[in-house]
Design a protein around this motif. Structure first.
Motif, PDB file in Angstrom:
ATOM      1  N   GLY A   1       0.817  -1.211   0.000  1.00 59.79           N
ATOM      2  CA  GLY A   1       0.000   0.000   0.000  1.00 59.79           C
ATOM      3  C   GLY A   1       0.849   1.259   0.000  1.00 59.79           C
ATOM      4  N   LEU A   2       1.934   1.240   0.796  1.00 62.11           N
ATOM      5  CA  LEU A   2       2.833   2.395   0.824  1.00 62.11           C
ATOM      6  C   LEU A   2       3.485   2.616  -0.539  1.00 62.11           C
ATOM      7  N   ALA A   3       3.917   1.519  -1.173  1.00 60.87           N
ATOM      8  CA  ALA A   3       4.524   1.632  -2.509  1.00 60.87           C
ATOM      9  C   ALA A   3       3.521   2.182  -3.514  1.00 60.87           C
ATOM     10  N   GLY A   4       2.266   1.718  -3.432  1.00 62.86           N
ATOM     11  CA  GLY A   4       1.246   2.214  -4.350  1.00 62.86           C
ATOM     12  C   GLY A   4       0.975   3.695  -4.163  1.00 62.86           C
ATOM     13  N   VAL A   5       0.922   4.141  -2.898  1.00 63.75           N
ATOM     14  CA  VAL A   5       0.692   5.558  -2.620  1.00 63.75           C
ATOM     15  C   VAL A   5       1.852   6.405  -3.144  1.00 63.75           C
ATOM     16  N   ILE A   6       3.083   5.940  -2.943  1.00 64.16           N
ATOM     17  CA  ILE A   6       4.256   6.691  -3.418  1.00 64.16           C
ATOM     18  C   ILE A   6       4.251   6.785  -4.943  1.00 64.16           C
ATOM     19  N   ILE A   7       3.924   5.665  -5.613  1.00 64.22           N
ATOM     20  CA  ILE A   7       3.893   5.662  -7.087  1.00 64.22           C
ATOM     21  C   ILE A   7       2.841   6.646  -7.597  1.00 64.22           C
ATOM     22  N   LEU A   8       1.633   6.601  -7.009  1.00 61.16           N
ATOM     23  CA  LEU A   8       0.573   7.517  -7.445  1.00 61.16           C
ATOM     24  C   LEU A   8       0.935   8.972  -7.157  1.00 61.16           C
ATOM     25  N   ALA A   9       1.588   9.222  -6.009  1.00 57.59           N
ATOM     26  CA  ALA A   9       1.985  10.593  -5.669  1.00 57.59           C
ATOM     27  C   ALA A   9       3.018  11.120  -6.659  1.00 57.59           C
ATOM     28  N   VAL A  10       4.002  10.285  -7.009  1.00 55.46           N
ATOM     29  CA  VAL A  10       5.025  10.699  -7.977  1.00 55.46           C
ATOM     30  C   VAL A  10       4.383  10.987  -9.334  1.00 55.46           C
TER      31      VAL A  10
ATOM     32  N   SER B   1       6.331   3.912 -20.534  1.00 56.04           N
ATOM     33  CA  SER B   1       5.906   4.591 -21.763  1.00 56.04           C
ATOM     34  C   SER B   1       5.212   5.917 -21.482  1.00 56.04           C
ATOM     35  N   PHE B   2       4.678   6.105 -20.269  1.00 61.84           N
ATOM     36  CA  PHE B   2       3.935   7.330 -19.987  1.00 61.84           C
ATOM     37  C   PHE B   2       4.755   8.332 -19.182  1.00 61.84           C
ATOM     38  N   MET B   3       6.057   8.150 -19.111  1.00 55.16           N
ATOM     39  CA  MET B   3       6.923   9.097 -18.408  1.00 55.16           C
ATOM     40  C   MET B   3       7.832   9.802 -19.415  1.00 55.16           C
ATOM     41  N   GLY B   4       8.508  10.842 -18.961  1.00 54.04           N
ATOM     42  CA  GLY B   4       9.447  11.549 -19.822  1.00 54.04           C
ATOM     43  C   GLY B   4       8.754  12.303 -20.940  1.00 54.04           C
TER      44      GLY B   4
END
Length: 283
Positions: free
Chosen positions: A56-65, A248-251
């Motif tokens: 859950g913490l990893a998911g929150v960090i990914i969504l926040a980034v 693919s959706f970054m940068g």
């Protein structure tokens, strides 16, 4: 070649029958179609096999980034510096015309994604030539190729190759100024303003106006280049440190997604205002 020509034809049909940006919409669909696989990659790398709390913490960090980067790209794409322009009054026949106030909008990201594309192309050129030549040796040239290869950057096991990232950043800054100097000519803008009786308050017409625009443009281009560097470097750092494949959706892909969506919304908004006197996003 045939496939590229076919996609260009589809893009032209979308532009003709729709609201414009046909080729860009095709690129957008191509990028968005790979997003589910990227989320599966993120889940496998950071969340699969972990405890509920860690996952859950990893998911929150990914969504926040992701949220922070998307908002940053939107601000970067829509940000602009508006320079006020005053037009002097003059008599035409029996009427007094002029005297209105306008502005010159200078976009923060004037060059778009072109500096990143040019920089990455320059970095990949020696690697492609070496692969065509069948080079598979060792020595200094092999180390140079490894330094130019973006997949080797920011890896803790080989930090020396991250010198290529510094070269990449310098190339982005260079091409940001280079592309802007080609697409925007302050001297021409100053001459057109002088011919139409316009001037920037506090700045004399002619050469002083050109120098003023050039000075402002240099600041804006640098800010836009820094924004491009931040957006481009984040996925490289994530890929190198966490050994995750490029998303693919970054940068630059994220810049394309945001710019196409914003331009499409603005096009629909203008069509709705012209036809119904009511905006697309208004209540």
């Amino acid at each position: 070649t045939a496939g590229s020509a076919f996609l260009m034809w589809i893009g032209e049909r979308i532009t003709e029958k729709g609201v414009g940006n046909g080729i860009s919409i095709v690129l957008l669909i191509n990028i968005v179609s790979r997003v589910p696989d990227d989320f599966v990659t993120l889940y496998t790398q950071f969340m699969k096999g972990k405890t509920i709390a860690k996952a859950g913490l990893a998911g929150v960090i990914i969504l926040a980034v992701l949220l922070v980067v998307v908002v940053f790209v939107i601000i970067l794409q829509d940000g602009e510096r508006r320079i006020a322009v005053q037009y002097s009054k003059k008599v035409q026949g029996r009427k007094m015309v002029g005297g209105q106030t306008s502005n010159i909008p200078l976009k923060v990201n004037t060059a778009g994604v072109m500096p990143v594309i040019f920089a990455s192309s320059i970095m990949q050129f020696p690697i492609i030539i070496s692969s065509f030549a069948g080079y598979s040796g060792s020595g200094v040239w092999r180390e140079i190729l490894n330094t130019l290869n973006g997949s080797n950057w920011c890896k803790p096991s080989s930090p020396i190759y991250s010198i290529g990232l510094l070269i990449y950043v310098l190339l982005i800054v260079f091409f940001a100024y280079f592309y802007t100097s080609i697409t925007f000519n302050p001297l021409e803008v100053a001459n057109n303003m002088k011919k139409s009786g316009g001037f920037i308050p506090g700045v004399r017409p002619g050469k002083p106006t050109s120098e003023y625009l050039d000075k402002i443009l240099n600041y804006i281009v640098f800010i836009g280049a820094v924004g491009l560097i931040i957006v481009s470097v984040i996925p490289i750092i994530i890929s190198g440190v966490f050994t995750v494949s490029r998303l693919s959706f970054m940068g630059t892909s994220l810049i394309i997604i945001v710019s196409v969506i914003l331009e499409t919304i603005k096009a629909i908004e203008s069509q709705m205002i012209v036809r119904n006197y009511k905006g697309f996003l208004n209540d």
